[in-house]
Design an enzyme around this catalytic site. Structure first.
Site, PDB file in Angstrom:
ATOM      1  N   GLY A 156      -1.319   2.147  -1.927  1.00 53.86           N
ATOM      2  CA  GLY A 156      -2.196   2.758  -1.635  1.00 53.86           C
ATOM      3  C   GLY A 156      -3.440   2.643  -1.057  1.00 53.86           C
ATOM      4  CB  SER A 157      -5.099  -0.664  -1.159  1.00 54.15           C
ATOM      5  OG  SER A 157      -6.091  -1.496  -0.584  1.00 54.15           O
ATOM      6  CB  SER A 158      -7.406   2.105   3.364  1.00 52.84           C
ATOM      7  OG  SER A 158      -7.597   1.854   4.700  1.00 52.84           O
ATOM      8  NE  ARG A 192      -2.669   3.161   2.678  1.00 52.33           N
ATOM      9  CZ  ARG A 192      -3.672   3.447   3.238  1.00 52.33           C
ATOM     10  NH1 ARG A 192      -3.547   3.657   4.638  1.00 52.33           N
ATOM     11  NH2 ARG A 192      -4.761   4.240   2.532  1.00 52.33           N
TER      12      ARG A 192
END
Length: 233
Positions: free
Chosen positions: A33-35, A38
């Site tokens: 979920g971490s930008s 990603r």
């Protein structure tokens, strides 16, 4: 070869350049979920580096275990370990992957002026755009704090800047996809699942729709966004 928090001081060797075009696997400590995580995943996809993904449960304190602190004393994600070389901070990892493994320099051109613009966009993403997301949404999500209208204005200001940068531009920094686009699309897609109205910013919206089509690894990025979306439901 053992790794340590000081391994980022190792010097480049001829072997580094010989490995430049090889696809290899590097350990990658992350959360889907971490930008920032990603953005690294998409960059690795773009240069053909396979990541040995290691989920790190922050709520369980896995990032504070001695073995991880030896790798990264700041105990942050994402963290990359490439053949004993440890590196953290997503945008630094992006640049490293392109410089070491990119078959061309298109994602991070060697031209000083082109590179300077890319760097500016990366710093803008880190210090202005993504920071505005963290300042507004994280207190609500993780501390159950009320929304701060002043912090929301910072988001709007950041998008107005980005909208200006993208006037007449298909890409964020130059005439082709770069690591700046990859970092920014990771951030902007996170704003989307948080419910921010991107369509209000015509240039950003147009760039974003194109970025979804041309950014390697977009599908995995979006899957991570949807995992993060649960915090807003």
């Amino acid at each position: 070869m053992p790794f340590s928090a000081t391994s980022h001081l190792v010097q480049c060797t001829s072997r580094d350049s010989q490995q430049k075009k090889k696809i290899k696997m590097a350990d990658f400590y992350y959360l889907p979920g971490s930008s920032p995580c990603r953005s690294v995943i998409m960059t690795a996809k773009a240069v053909g580096v396979e990541l040995n993904k290691k989920l790190l449960n922050l709520q369980a304190g896995e990032h504070l275990k001695p073995e991880f602190l030896k790798i990264n004393p700041q105990h942050t994600i994402p963290t990359l370990v490439d053949n004993g070389f440890a590196l953290w901070e997503s945008r630094a990892i992006q640049v490293y992957l392109v410089e070491k493994y990119g078959k061309t320099d298109s994602l991070y051109p060697k031209c000083p002026k082109k590179r300077a613009v890319i760097n500016q966009r990366l710093y803008f993403d880190m210090g202005t755009l993504y920071q505005s997301f963290a300042n507004y949404y994280y207190p609500q999500v993780f501390a159950k704090a009320p929304a701060d209208p002043e912090a929301f204005k910072k988001i709007e200001s950041a998008f107005e800047f980005l909208n200006t940068f993208l006037e007449g531009q298909e890409y964020a920094a130059g005439d082709s996809l770069t690591v700046a686009d990859i970092a920014l699309v990771a951030s902007v897609s996170t704003f989307e699942v948080a419910g921010f109205e991107i369509s209000k910013y015509a240039n950003v919206n147009k760039w974003y729709e194109n970025a979804k089509k041309v950014t390697p690894g977009w599908e995995e990025n979006w899957a991570g966004c949807l995992e993060f979306k649960k915090y807003f439901e």
